[in-house]
Design an enzyme around this catalytic site. Structure first.
Site, PDB file in Angstrom:
ATOM      1  N   GLY A  15       3.257  -2.252   9.092  1.00 52.78           N
ATOM      2  CA  GLY A  15       2.118  -1.337   8.998  1.00 52.78           C
ATOM      3  C   GLY A  15       1.602  -1.186   7.582  1.00 52.78           C
ATOM      4  N   SER A  41       8.294   0.662   9.426  1.00 54.03           N
ATOM      5  CA  SER A  41       9.402   1.473   8.960  1.00 54.03           C
ATOM      6  C   SER A  41       9.019   2.197   7.674  1.00 54.03           C
ATOM      7  CB  SER A  41      10.608   0.562   8.714  1.00 54.03           C
ATOM      8  OG  SER A  41      11.520   1.196   7.881  1.00 54.03           O
ATOM      9  N   LYS A  80     -17.668  -2.315  -6.437  1.00 58.29           N
ATOM     10  CA  LYS A  80     -17.311  -3.480  -7.256  1.00 58.29           C
ATOM     11  C   LYS A  80     -18.422  -4.525  -7.159  1.00 58.29           C
ATOM     12  CE  LYS A  80     -14.052  -7.328  -7.358  1.00 58.29           C
ATOM     13  NZ  LYS A  80     -12.815  -7.935  -6.838  1.00 58.29           N
ATOM     14  N   ILE A 348      -6.802  -9.678   0.924  1.00 59.22           N
ATOM     15  CA  ILE A 348      -7.280  -8.823   2.021  1.00 59.22           C
ATOM     16  C   ILE A 348      -8.325  -9.592   2.823  1.00 59.22           C
ATOM     17  CG2 ILE A 348      -8.532  -6.685   2.567  1.00 59.22           C
ATOM     18  CD1 ILE A 348      -7.029  -5.434   0.146  1.00 59.22           C
TER      19      ILE A 348
END
Ligand code: FAD
Length: 503
Positions: A15, A41, A80, A348
């Protein structure tokens, strides 16, 4: 797989940014009969960096229907317009890879040929004078949408800097609201089908079992499923990109929210500076064979805008990629799929493009190896092209002041990159491959910024009289300057759009 071979339960392991980006998009776009569960976790946590993006992120946000101002506010984001590279070509050098166009092509001849001739006659400024994004970035301005003073220049493309933890939390709220189930717990074992070899479930250390039929491995560098369970293998690219560590630290902002990322070359790598609304993200990416942890720490801490807000943290990585991104019924995304340093903020984006490819190729028939092969082929081409672009920054340097830079200047590079550099140097040509994320203009700015100047220009350019060429250059620059100077400052723009600042 269920009866019609669509996955009925997709399980996401992890996650971080990758896991929640996957969960958010799957919650919006998969078949209504498909459940999505994410296991993560809190004990392990996320890598917590990854704060600079490229303009394609807007497509992801639009696909989810995210309101941009809300997103900016909730992730403490800033805008940006490009990346400034300092000291990369030689100490004291400075150039920008700005998003958007540079100058304007005339007919079939790209702008760089006109610029090269004008420059050789002393009639043109540096390349950045013809980029609206660079002029606005250096002046600290920001605007979105159609331009005010001209319709011959397209709107400025832009991306964001954001807080990675807040971004994951933002996407988590989005995904959970659309039915994604979150399971908290540490995955102990990954179970595979004894006959076929597909992954069938994840067992949490407390004994709970999460079964599924399609698994997205977003477990970070560990690659719990893709490597831990399936032993897919990894192509190590350290021979082309030697950096293998980054020390990261946030610091207080000293004021002045520059609407661009800065990358400053250091003795054994480079340092990023990413301004957010509430702090500045910094990190020194380096190769441990050429420096010590102490030197890295001292350099990093000596080059901050304000007081450090945490203890510097060391992250270790091996640049490269998995031999397969999609193996059996597991698709790896994010750090589990491979890693290239954040020099051009591509990680990303790779998560996003992996997701878009996955949605297009979502299995309709039982486990087609052909579909997985195609996914792997396309993703490999995308990785290769980004790798070449990153290597260019290191290879085309005139720095010889440290062993690291001498190593980079001498290292062999992929043939594909060597060809690209020489083609530009000899004839000024840049041709974008279909799978290349970066446009001709992106390559142009970095090639020129790194001191690769064409030896000649296109012969058609000689048909233009020098006075006309001069006037063309001046007109274009004036147009950009006029437009940029009427934009609000970045701070004013933020105050109107997504100002967590004011709060
Ligand atoms: P992680 O953030 O590591 O998340 C892994 C998840 O898996 C966590 O939730 C963890 O709890 C879970 N997990 C792991 N093991 C288990 C287990 N056994 N049981 C249960 N859960 C488990 N990208 C950019 O685009 N721009 C940048 O500016 C940029 N800068 C970077 C700088 C550095 C130094 C580094 C290293 C990366 C940078 N990146 C950047 C990349 C970016 O950080 C990652 O692509 C992004 O954060 C995705 O990470 P992830 O979600 O794959 O992994």
């Amino acid at each position: 797989m269920n009866q019609d071979c669509r996955p009925s339960h997709i399980v996401i392991a992890g996650g971080g940014t990758a896991g929640w980006m996957a969960a958010a998009i799957l919650s919006s776009f998969v078949h209504s009969g498909t459940r999505v569960t994410l296991v993560e976790s809190d004990e392990i946590g996320t890598v917590g960096v990854g704060e600079a993006t490229i303009p394609q992120i807007n497509l992801y946000n639009q696909a989810l229907g995210i309101d941009e101002d809300t997103f900016v506010r909730e992730t403490q984001a800033t805008y940006k317009l490009g990346i400034e590279f300092v000291d990369w070509h030689h100490l004291g050098s400075r150039y920008m890879h700005a998003f958007g166009e540079v100058g304007r092509d005339i007919g079939i001849v790209p702008f760089q040929h006109y610029w090269r001739r004008a420059r050789s006659l002393g009639l043109a400024e540096e390349l950045g004078h013809y980029s609206l994004n660079e002029i606005a970035a250096r002046a600290g301005r920001m605007q979105r949408g159609p331009l005010k003073t001209t319709d011959v220049v397209p709107p400025m493309p832009y991306a964001f800097h954001f807080d990675a933890m807040l971004y994951a939390a933002f996407l988590r709220r989005f995904a959970e609201a659309r039915g994604v189930m979150r399971v908290e717990g540490r995955i102990g074992t990954v179970t595979r089908d004894g006959e076929g070899g597909d992954v069938t479930g994840l067992t949490i250390e407390d004994g709970r079992m999460v079964a599924g039929d399609l698994f997205i491995d977003c477990s970070g560098f560990r690659g719990l499923l893709i490597e831990g369970a399936l032993a897919t293998g990894y192509d190590d690219w350290s021979n082309f990109l030697p950096c293998n560590r980054a020390m990261a630290v946030p610091c207080a902002s000293g004021g002045g929210l520059t609407p661009y990322t800065r990358s400053t070359a250091r003795a054994a790598g480079w340092q990023w500076r990413i301004p957010l609304q509430h702090r500045i993200g910094n990190g020194y990416v380096h190769c441990d064979a050429f420096t010590s942890e102490e030197e890295v720490r001292d350099t990093l801490l000596a080059n901050l805008d304000g007081a450090p807000q945490a203890e510097p943290r060391m992250l270790r990585f091996t640049t490269g990629k998995r031999r397969k991104f999609w193996n059996r019924n597991v698709i790896a995304l994010g750090l589990a799929s491979g890693f290239m340093e954040p020099l051009e903020s591509t990680s990303i984006h790779l998560i996003q493009s992996g997701l878009s490819r996955l949605l297009k190729m979502m299995p309709e028939r039982d486990g087609s190896a052909r579909v997985a092969d195609e996914y792997n082929r396309q993703t490999t081409l995308e990785y290769d092209a980004i790798r070449d672009f990153l290597v260019l920054h290191y290879k085309a340097t005139e720095r010889d002041d440290t062993p690291f830079w001498r190593h980079c200047a001498a290292m062999p590079v992929p043939d594909s990159l060597a060809h690209k550099i020489e083609l530009f140097r000899e004839a000024g040509h840049i041709f974008r491959a279909a799978d290349d994320l970066f446009t001709e203009v992106g390559w142009l700015q970095v090639l020129v910024g790194q001191g690769v100047i064409p030896q000649r220009h296109h012969p058609l350019v000689d048909a233009i009289e020098p006075d006309d060429l001069k006037s063309y250059m001046e007109t274009w620059e004036a147009l950009m300057q006029r437009e940029a100077m009427q934009m609000p400052t970045h701070e004013q723009f933020l105050a109107r759009h997504g100002a967590a600042l004011a709060a």
